[in-house]
Scaffold this motif. Structure first.
Motif, PDB file in Angstrom:
ATOM      1  N   ASP A  41     -13.724  23.407 -24.121  1.00  0.00           N
ATOM      2  CA  ASP A  41     -12.322  23.331 -23.818  1.00  0.00           C
ATOM      3  C   ASP A  41     -11.881  24.674 -23.362  1.00  0.00           C
ATOM      4  O   ASP A  41     -10.543  24.840 -23.243  1.00  0.00           O
ATOM      5  CB  ASP A  41     -11.512  22.898 -25.195  1.00  0.00           C
ATOM      6  CG  ASP A  41     -11.726  21.566 -25.622  1.00  0.00           C
ATOM      7  OD1 ASP A  41     -12.384  20.781 -24.895  1.00  0.00           O
ATOM      8  OD2 ASP A  41     -11.816  21.260 -26.704  1.00  0.00           O
ATOM      9  N   HIS A  43     -12.137  25.859 -20.656  1.00  0.00           N
ATOM     10  CA  HIS A  43     -11.316  25.759 -19.392  1.00  0.00           C
ATOM     11  C   HIS A  43     -10.651  24.498 -19.019  1.00  0.00           C
ATOM     12  O   HIS A  43     -10.720  23.724 -18.029  1.00  0.00           O
ATOM     13  CB  HIS A  43     -12.451  25.946 -18.030  1.00  0.00           C
ATOM     14  CG  HIS A  43     -13.861  25.242 -18.592  1.00  0.00           C
ATOM     15  ND1 HIS A  43     -13.905  24.311 -19.196  1.00  0.00           N
ATOM     16  CD2 HIS A  43     -14.728  25.703 -17.753  1.00  0.00           C
ATOM     17  CE1 HIS A  43     -15.199  23.787 -18.894  1.00  0.00           C
ATOM     18  NE2 HIS A  43     -15.791  24.438 -18.359  1.00  0.00           N
ATOM     19  N   SER A  44     -10.107  23.903 -20.128  1.00  0.00           N
ATOM     20  CA  SER A  44      -9.506  22.601 -20.174  1.00  0.00           C
ATOM     21  C   SER A  44      -8.412  22.406 -19.285  1.00  0.00           C
ATOM     22  O   SER A  44      -8.195  21.024 -18.816  1.00  0.00           O
ATOM     23  CB  SER A  44      -9.240  22.268 -21.869  1.00  0.00           C
ATOM     24  OG  SER A  44      -8.126  23.108 -22.078  1.00  0.00           O
ATOM     25  N   HIS A  45      -7.919  23.512 -19.094  1.00  0.00           N
ATOM     26  CA  HIS A  45      -6.549  23.435 -17.874  1.00  0.00           C
ATOM     27  C   HIS A  45      -7.215  23.070 -16.435  1.00  0.00           C
ATOM     28  O   HIS A  45      -6.419  22.770 -15.756  1.00  0.00           O
ATOM     29  CB  HIS A  45      -5.871  24.894 -17.856  1.00  0.00           C
ATOM     30  CG  HIS A  45      -6.693  25.875 -17.600  1.00  0.00           C
ATOM     31  ND1 HIS A  45      -7.738  26.246 -18.428  1.00  0.00           N
ATOM     32  CD2 HIS A  45      -6.732  26.384 -16.500  1.00  0.00           C
ATOM     33  CE1 HIS A  45      -8.494  27.312 -17.939  1.00  0.00           C
ATOM     34  NE2 HIS A  45      -8.053  27.549 -16.627  1.00  0.00           N
ATOM     35  N   LYS A  46      -8.494  23.052 -16.473  1.00  0.00           N
ATOM     36  CA  LYS A  46      -9.174  23.001 -15.027  1.00  0.00           C
ATOM     37  C   LYS A  46      -9.545  21.241 -14.924  1.00  0.00           C
ATOM     38  O   LYS A  46      -9.852  21.039 -13.801  1.00  0.00           O
ATOM     39  CB  LYS A  46     -10.253  23.782 -14.749  1.00  0.00           C
ATOM     40  CG  LYS A  46      -9.932  25.327 -14.819  1.00  0.00           C
ATOM     41  CD  LYS A  46     -11.133  26.020 -14.500  1.00  0.00           C
ATOM     42  CE  LYS A  46     -10.808  27.676 -14.648  1.00  0.00           C
ATOM     43  NZ  LYS A  46     -12.100  28.410 -14.204  1.00  0.00           N
ATOM     44  N   THR A  48      -9.454  17.012 -16.356  1.00  0.00           N
ATOM     45  CA  THR A  48      -8.966  15.965 -17.003  1.00  0.00           C
ATOM     46  C   THR A  48     -10.144  15.266 -17.944  1.00  0.00           C
ATOM     47  O   THR A  48     -10.866  14.557 -17.469  1.00  0.00           O
ATOM     48  CB  THR A  48      -8.257  14.971 -16.283  1.00  0.00           C
ATOM     49  OG1 THR A  48      -7.047  15.452 -15.716  1.00  0.00           O
ATOM     50  CG2 THR A  48      -7.405  13.834 -17.255  1.00  0.00           C
ATOM     51  N   ASN A  67     -15.341  13.870 -17.652  1.00  0.00           N
ATOM     52  CA  ASN A  67     -13.740  14.239 -17.504  1.00  0.00           C
ATOM     53  C   ASN A  67     -13.576  13.016 -16.066  1.00  0.00           C
ATOM     54  O   ASN A  67     -14.413  12.525 -15.533  1.00  0.00           O
ATOM     55  CB  ASN A  67     -13.683  15.648 -16.759  1.00  0.00           C
ATOM     56  CG  ASN A  67     -14.511  15.865 -15.396  1.00  0.00           C
ATOM     57  OD1 ASN A  67     -15.775  16.260 -15.383  1.00  0.00           O
ATOM     58  ND2 ASN A  67     -13.901  15.799 -14.238  1.00  0.00           N
TER      59      ASN A  67
END
Length: 323
Positions: A41, A43-46, A48, A67
């Motif tokens: 998590d 780099h969870s912003h990168k 879905t 993802n």
């Protein structure tokens, strides 16, 4: 869906499941720390996230880090490798049911394709190639094969002649190994090297490495080499199960001239050779495995490393699944 398969179910992961997820990774047969949510998590912003938990008779039996992207369900693209993380002694028949259920799940949730990223078994706590056999049996297409290099400490071929010469030379250069190296200093060197040679940036920033190392102090180490006070290079080392892995192995020009790479690898072998089985250098292929970076491969082979395959599979979900 058969009556048997009704005893099996997949549930999509959400953040409230993080403790359950991590506890399962720790007791699984083939989990590594990279599959824990604090690693996944960062780099969870990168991505879905569309990870799945697999149950049989209401007991958690497997995890699928994943993802979604453009109608494809991927083995998580933020991880080097993936695939099913399984409970101890999960049977082949049960794992096959989870593969069937994964295709049904993908179809019902509008995915056109599944991409499955095998984890080389050397990283497992218990070696198990069952998923590779099931991928073949269920008509997944092998579309990419990277070549990764490793040293097997129990069957070590030895350094090549030039590497032995350079190792002997390094012993006269007053080199020093620092086990708690400066992350920013090292990652600045990695970025500079990659920019100059490949016009690209490292996967991780210094800030991300600092965060991950703080979260996994027993698994991630920044090892650096100096001559007196002069920084020469080093590696970001991942440690788990029966392996150590050099995520980055970078030196400046003076470090290479002073044989710092040979000094570092020899020190890692001395430190971990009796407690671990493998030293992994990572891949040396490009263009989805089609091209060998011959210079990089030769550099690793000189240490006595040999190649293992890191395979990627895919399957189109184009019709109703007749299960």
């Amino acid at each position: 869906m058969t009556d048997l398969q009704k005893d099996f179910k997949l549930i999509r992961y959400d953040q409230q499941m993080s403790k359950v997820w991590d506890e399962f990774v720790m007791q699984s047969w083939n989990g590594v720390f990279l599959f824990k949510r604090q690693f996944m998590d960062y780099h969870s912003h990168k991505f879905t996230d569309h990870s799945l938990l697999a149950y049989h008779d209401n007991k958690l039996k497997a995890l699928f880090p994943a993802n979604e992207n453009s109608g494809v369900l991927y083995s998580h693209q933020g991880l080097t490798y993936g695939g099913w993380i399984t409970a101890p002694r999960l049977s082949t028949e049960d794992l096959e049911q989870f593969f069937f259920l994964l295709e049904i799940y993908a179809d019902e949730n509008g995915f056109d394709e599944i991409q499955y990223k095998l984890k080389p078994t050397i990283f497992d706590q218990h070696l198990n190639d069952t998923d590779a056999w099931l991928l073949w049996k269920n008509n997944y297409e092998l579309w990419r094969r990277d070549l990764s290099f490793l040293i097997d400490f129990k069957n070590f071929a030895g350094f090549a002649r030039d590497k032995r010469y350079r190792l002997n030379k390094s012993s006269r250069n007053n080199l020093i190994l620092e086990e708690k190296g400066n992350i920013v200093q090292f990652m600045d060197l990695v970025k500079d090297n990659l920019n100059k040679k490949y016009n690209t940036d490292p996967i991780h920033t210094a800030e991300e490495v600092t965060l991950l190392q703080s979260r996994f102090p027993n698994n991630i180490f920044t090892i650096t080499i100096f001559q007196e006070d002069e920084f020469l290079g080093g590696t970001l080392l991942f440690v788990d199960n029966d392996f150590i892995h050099t995520q980055y192995l970078h030196f400046n020009e003076k470090g290479r001239n002073l044989c710092a790479p040979e000094f570092l690898i020899d020190n890692l072998m001395q430190k971990y050779g009796k407690t671990k089985r493998y030293l992994s250098f990572g891949t040396s292929t490009e263009n989805n495995g089609q091209n060998l970076n011959s210079g990089l491969a030769s550099f690793k082979e000189g240490f006595g490393a040999a190649g293992v395959c890191h395979d990627f599979y895919k399957k189109r979900i184009t019709m109703e699944i007749p299960y």
